[in-house]
Design an enzyme around this catalytic site. Structure first.
Site, PDB file in Angstrom:
ATOM      1  CG  ASP A  25      -1.623   1.238   1.414  1.00 60.71           C
ATOM      2  OD1 ASP A  25      -1.848   1.950   0.247  1.00 60.71           O
ATOM      3  OD2 ASP A  25      -2.479   1.247   2.506  1.00 60.71           O
ATOM      4  CE  LYS A  88      -1.661   6.900  -3.449  1.00 58.27           C
ATOM      5  NZ  LYS A  88      -2.176   6.139  -2.512  1.00 58.27           N
ATOM      6  CD  GLU A 185      -5.034   3.474  -2.608  1.00 59.23           C
ATOM      7  OE1 GLU A 185      -5.984   4.389  -1.996  1.00 59.23           O
ATOM      8  OE2 GLU A 185      -3.914   3.753  -2.874  1.00 59.23           O
ATOM      9  CG  ASP A 207      -9.115   3.901   0.277  1.00 54.07           C
ATOM     10  OD1 ASP A 207      -8.791   4.697   1.257  1.00 54.07           O
ATOM     11  OD2 ASP A 207      -8.584   3.411  -0.508  1.00 54.07           O
TER      12      ASP A 207
END
Length: 623
Positions: A25, A88, A185, A207
């Site tokens: 992850d 990210k 994800e 999420d």
């Protein structure tokens, strides 16, 4: 009949060989690595027993050259320009695509491929920074099992586009990892819940991580994980809650906003805001303490103040959830549960909003920080072909439609959004003009009907088409989306086999505004788009009719008498005038139809002439 175990020369056959496959992850705030051990997925700890690795890299001017994880994060306040966090958000992006770039504590440069970071060790791309984090997780796994990693499943936000996914794969390659698959994800979280809890039915996976938000609607049944619909916002996460709280406190103190602070003060205040936010998850009030150059900030924050300051962010998550359910064609009553994923879902304000809108308490019985990595580890175990791995079918979807530009700047959708992947779709096209020997193809992504409102992905050309009449060529364009969500497009002329193809690797991804509003614009402007599309189609058909009629007159105009020729010329003049002056699609269609009717006799005469020429000199018995 005896069966032989085949092995490579010099290797003993081992039917029970186990390959070390890991799930990663790669998060905005924290990253984790997990693997299967004794049939159970578990997150792997570092030497100090910590499973979380802060997604932070600090670059140094001398040996060892860099610090990663907790060591880097500890230096963020004292060396903000060289401590890279939240990288990210820069993956696969240009500098102008990142809305919050002015509030980052480090310097972001606009380099040709994507936004990069200026550090004391030189300019670093987000791919390089992410590779440092991935390599650290790889070493952790190899140390835990005393074995080399065979491959990895890496998770990405469902709304990551082609460029962001490709950047993630490039970072893994740089870290020495073989990517078995990229999975979304929320889908990884569903795998963990579906297998660990034996769940079946339709679930929403909510999420909310440090930098991205996704919601997916999944159907779980007997080991099949089918994503029905997905939605999200790649510029919404816990980092935004930190910034909003920091700006609210600055405004209350009359100190402006984050963009007006220097790098050190900005990093200090963001760190303090995050600590305050995390404390509010466990207690009713907390103190935000930050020592800034202009003085020390000491502000008591309670949950009500925090909820009010961040209400707009929380409401954005609910709007995305509503849209995902609408896309799935379901109401909240059809859901068996709502799974909470991501560290930011620990915030009471988020859990309360989710419970209120979905009408039920969300599922939080798995660690929201670890659940994505656990699901990725299970999928990696299956893809590595390890003995005893569960039978599992994973059906993910594309988040946005993919298509081609056609005449008049229209979009012809080939792969609709929420199509199950991997997938291959094809559609036949033809040439527009007589003698056309090449075809330019423009691949686009988005939900609007006009090319100008969608995002350009790639352009390529098919050359070598044999000259023939307009409409005679048959060109098949195929779109192939692989299991990682990456796209290939090919075009082939069916008669000759001439072919061209392209692997779509855009240099940067969708902007924050584009990715957040593409679907909203698609719904809000549907009626206007339909009208615009109808007008463009009417103009294209009128142009085609005029071109075909003019070509026929040039070739066989002698078949008409003066009155017939004048009648057709008059209709052509009228249609051309409408094309220049009118924006009424129905009016243009009517004029095109009128020209078609006036040329019916001419078309019949041309056909008779062609038949007569074909029969000339032929005997009846030879026909």
């Amino acid at each position: 009949m005896a069966l032989l175990q085949i092995s490579e020369p010099g290797q003993a056959p081992d039917p029970h060989q186990r390959r070390l496959a890991i799930g990663i992850d790669l998060g905005t705030t924290h990253s984790l690595v997990a693997a299967m051990r004794h049939g159970v997925a578990e997150c792997l700890p570092d030497a100090q027993g910590r499973t979380l690795l802060p997604s932070a890299v600090r670059y140094l001017s001398s040996a060892p050259g860099r610090q990663i994880g907790f060591d880097a994060l500890a230096a963020q306040a004292t060396d903000p320009l060289n401590t890279i966090v939240s990288v990210k958000r820069l993956m696969g992006r240009k500098r102008e695509d990142v809305a919050m770039v002015s509030q980052l504590p480090y310097s972001v440069l606009d380099t040709p491929s994507m936004a990069s970071v200026d550090t004391v060790a030189g300019v670093k791309t987000p791919v390089e920074v992410s590779a440092e984090i991935l390599a650290t997780l790889r070493y952790r796994a190899e140390d835990s099992f005393d074995d080399e990693v065979f491959g990895a499943v890496i998770t990405v936000p469902a709304y990551f586009d082609d460029a962001q996914r490709q950047a993630t794969k490039d970072a893994a390659k740089l870290a020495g990892l073989e990517v078995l698959r990229l999975i979304n994800e929320p889908t990884a979280a569903a795998i963990a819940y579906g297998l660990d809890e034996g769940s079946e039915g339709v679930y929403a996976v909510f999420d909310l991580g440090g930098g991205t938000f996704d919601v997916s609607i999944l159907r779980l049944s007997a080991g099949v994980f089918e994503v029905i619909a997905t939605g999200g916002d790649s510029a919404l996460g816990g980092d935004d809650y930190d910034r909003v709280l920091a700006n609210a406190v600055l405004a209350q103190a009359g100190l402006g906003d984050l963009a007006q602070l220097d790098a050190t003060d900005r990093a200090t205040l963001l760190h303090a805001a995050r600590a305050c936010k995390q404390s509010l998850s466990d207690q009713a009030s907390a103190r935000l303490h930050a020592g800034l150059s202009a003085g020390t900030l000491n502000v008591d924050i309670d949950r009500a103040y925090f909820a009010q300051a961040t209400a707009e962010l929380t409401q954005r998550t609910i709007k995305v959830s509503k849209r995902a359910l609408r896309d799935a064609g379901l109401g909240v009553d059809a859901l068996q549960g709502v799974v909470m994923v991501g560290g930011s879902t620990r915030m009471p304000v988020v859990r309360e909003a989710v419970a209120a809108w979905f009408g039920r308490e969300p599922l939080t019985n798995l660690n929201p920080d670890e659940v994505v990595a656990l699901g990725a580890a299970r999928q990696a175990h299956v893809l590595a072909g390890n003995a005893g791995s569960e039978e599992m079918l994973l059906l993910d979807v594309t988040p946005l439609s993919l298509g081609l530009e056609t005449m008049g700047g229209l979009v012809e959708r080939i792969v609709p959004r929420n199509s199950t992947i991997p997938t291959a779709r094809a559609q036949d096209f033809t040439t527009y003009k007589d003698g056309q020997t090449a075809l330019a193809l423009h691949v686009v992504q988005g939900e609007r009907d006009l090319v100008q409102d969608c995002r350009s992905l790639a352009r390529f050309e098919l050359r070598g088409i044999p000259p023939m009449a307009a409409g005679a060529a048959r060109i098949r364009v195929s779109f192939t989306v692989d299991a990682d969500g990456l796209l290939q497009v090919s075009a082939k002329e069916q008669g000759t086999g001439v072919e061209a193809k392209i692997e779509v690797k855009p240099s940067y991804g969708l902007s924050d505004e584009q990715i957040a509003t593409m679907l909203q614009e698609g719904f809000a402007t549907a009626q206007a788009d339909m009208a615009a599309r109808a007008l463009v189609e009417a103009r294209v058909e009128a142009d085609r009719m005029l071109l075909a009629t003019q070509s026929a007159l040039h070739a066989d105009g002698d078949l008409l008498n003066d009155a017939q020729r004048a009648d057709i010329d008059q209709a052509m003049v009228g249609l051309r005038a409408l094309l220049e002056a009118s924006s009424d699609a129905a009016q243009i269609d009517a004029a095109t139809e009128d020209l078609a009717k006036r040329t019916e006799g001419f078309a019949a005469a041309r056909m008779n002439k062609g038949i007569a020429q074909a029969l000339a000199g032929q005997k009846l018995e030879n026909i």
